[in-house]
Design a protein around this motif. Sequence first.
Motif, short mmCIF file in Angstrom:
data_model
loop_
_atom_site.label_atom_id
_atom_site.label_comp_id
_atom_site.label_asym_id
_atom_site.label_seq_id
_atom_site.Cartn_x
_atom_site.Cartn_y
_atom_site.Cartn_z
N PHE A 1 -12.12 23.60 8.66
CA PHE A 1 -12.87 22.34 8.71
C PHE A 1 -12.73 21.66 10.07
O PHE A 1 -13.72 21.27 10.70
N PHE A 2 -11.48 21.53 10.53
CA PHE A 2 -11.27 20.86 11.82
C PHE A 2 -11.81 21.69 12.98
O PHE A 2 -12.24 21.13 14.00
N GLY A 3 -11.80 23.02 12.84
CA GLY A 3 -12.40 23.85 13.87
C GLY A 3 -13.89 23.60 14.00
O GLY A 3 -14.43 23.50 15.12
N ILE A 4 -14.58 23.51 12.86
CA ILE A 4 -16.01 23.20 12.88
C ILE A 4 -16.26 21.84 13.49
O ILE A 4 -17.19 21.64 14.28
N TRP A 5 -15.39 20.87 13.15
CA TRP A 5 -15.53 19.51 13.68
C TRP A 5 -15.37 19.52 15.20
O TRP A 5 -16.20 18.93 15.92
#
Length: 259
Positions: free
Chosen positions: A21-25
């Motif tokens: 999730f944080f990678g996509i963000w």
Amino acid sequence: MGERLTKAQTIGFSITGMLFFFGIWVFAAWVKLAPREFLPFPWDVVGEGLKLLIIPFSGLTLQDHLAASIGRFMSGFFLAAAVGVPLGLLMGWYRWLDNIMTPLFDGLRFIAPIAWVPFAALWFGAGIGGPTLIIFAGAFPPCLINAYRGSLFVEQTFIEAAQVYGASGIRIVYEVLLPASLPSIIAGLRVGAGAGWQSLIGAELIAANSGIGLMMVRAQAALDTPIVMVGMIATGIFGVLIDFGLGGIEGWLNRNRGR
């Protein structure tokens, strides 16, 4: 059904999901999928959250806004549980009460809690009474429904045994139906807590003088996206803590049921 995961596997998959999730963000912010002021990097949001712990926004720090929201939530949720659980059990035992309450309850429970905001604002203003009413409207139906359904599925042998020993009426409700329905009641409290917390934040977006919802709507008006995201993250974390606590109680009851 697939194989049960070990605790280590569960934690590993959870961490993987969060990293994804944080990678996509980070990627979305890096390629400027939206302007920086509307899609900041995660570390910008963390920095803003740390700053809010010291520097007030809209008159209060982050922890003060959160404390105000928690206080409102507790008042509305405990009221919903205190009314909904006993009423649900009584409806499960007394058919005449069930026949009286069910048509009224079925009509009211489909009204969205946020629809009570205008009445709450008119009746209570920005005081604690308005949010309490809205939280109550969100948390009350699950509390009542699960207590009611739990009482209906209590084994008849328990009730007959109590009647043999002379118990009747109210004694059967609190000595038989209540203990036997506890897993269902806790599950209802768990659902009701989530609905009540969501209802509170919605109410604070419209009518409140403090709280996480007010902080978010003031930040949105100022085009301060990091503060809006801080509010969302704080809302989610506390919601998870509520669910985790009630889920732990539910699991303990299920493991020890019948002992």
